[in-house]
Design an enzyme around this catalytic site. Sequence first.
Site, short mmCIF file in Angstrom:
data_model
loop_
_atom_site.label_atom_id
_atom_site.label_comp_id
_atom_site.label_asym_id
_atom_site.label_seq_id
_atom_site.Cartn_x
_atom_site.Cartn_y
_atom_site.Cartn_z
N GLU A 40 0.79 -1.39 0.07
CA GLU A 40 -0.01 -0.14 0.13
C GLU A 40 0.81 1.12 -0.03
OE1 GLU A 40 -2.07 0.63 4.07
OE2 GLU A 40 -3.62 1.53 2.84
N GLU A 48 3.68 5.39 12.21
CA GLU A 48 4.59 4.44 11.13
C GLU A 48 5.91 5.04 10.77
OE1 GLU A 48 1.11 1.85 8.87
OE2 GLU A 48 1.36 4.12 8.02
N GLU A 55 -7.50 -1.97 7.60
CA GLU A 55 -8.82 -2.44 6.84
C GLU A 55 -8.85 -4.13 6.76
OE1 GLU A 55 -6.52 -0.19 5.84
OE2 GLU A 55 -7.38 1.29 4.74
N HIS A 81 2.31 4.63 1.04
CA HIS A 81 2.54 5.38 2.27
C HIS A 81 3.33 6.49 2.24
CE1 HIS A 81 1.11 1.39 4.01
NE2 HIS A 81 1.30 2.16 5.40
N ASP A 122 3.30 -1.66 6.22
CA ASP A 122 2.49 -2.35 7.23
C ASP A 122 2.94 -3.83 7.58
OD1 ASP A 122 1.00 -0.09 7.25
OD2 ASP A 122 -0.86 -0.88 6.03
ZN ZN Z 1 0.46 1.74 7.12
MN MN Z 2 -2.42 0.10 5.84
#
Ligand code: ZN
Ligand code: MN
Length: 272
Positions: free
Chosen positions: A44, A192, A132, A46, A55
């Site tokens: 994903e 993060e 999610e 970022h 992640d």
């Molecule tokens: Zn993330």
């Molecule tokens: Mn994520």
Amino acid sequence: MTSDHRAAQAEPAEVHLAMMDAVSWRRWATQPGSTVLIPVGALEQHGPHLPLGTDALLADRIAAGVAEGTAMRVAPALTYGYKSQQRSGGGDHLPGTTSLDATSLIAMTRDLARSFLQQGVAHVVLVNGHYENYQFLYEGVDLALRDLGAGRREDQAALLLSYWDYVSATTLETVYPDGFPGWDVEHGGVLETSLMLHIDPSKVRLDLAPDHPAAQLPRFDRLPVVEARTPASGCLSSPSGSDAAKGRLLFDQVVEALRTDLVEELALPDSR
Ligand code: ZN
Ligand code: MN
């Protein structure tokens, strides 16, 4: 080089079960209380400053930190996740974000949990790092237990959690001195980015980190998404103020709290 010298230089004991041989695995898996942690992430975007695999990488490193010095082992991470949503990950339309349909994630979770339990593992723990994913992991685990039915031993169980739920109020105050924006918009933000600066600073481009207010998103989800509602950076809150010291605090505090919880809940020996 003496053997003593080698021992002094030794790496921490290997916790990743992908590095175990089958004979050791069988002996380990069938021990009372054997516990497999499965990190789950996503591929994903970022923002411009963090890797696509953030992640999964964070979930894997946190799981390894938890397992270190205990009898727990860490399975290979699931490095793809459920679709990024605009109000928690910027949206699935963004380049780099490469997602699974819910049915795929449920099926993968179900297959892995069922297989580990059928091999005699006592506990499977899903360590989630992508917002999610959660309900689909829940469904996968639930179906795996249904598959086992009466074949499940009394002591066998599965747990699931998202690692950020282990961040304490005290840690939050230190990490967000100007106020916490909320876990939903913590995407490519201070948590993060700081964790990545602690774990693998060479993968963080702080010079490219955006600085903008937290995204203001509606209370509803609209499909197809109105792309302009996602900040152009792809981050839902600013990573400004991130540093490795905050990352270390977050990492150590989460690992300690999570390990304590698992050891207590699953009645594991804490051999440290
Ligand atoms: Zn993330
Ligand atoms: Mn994520």
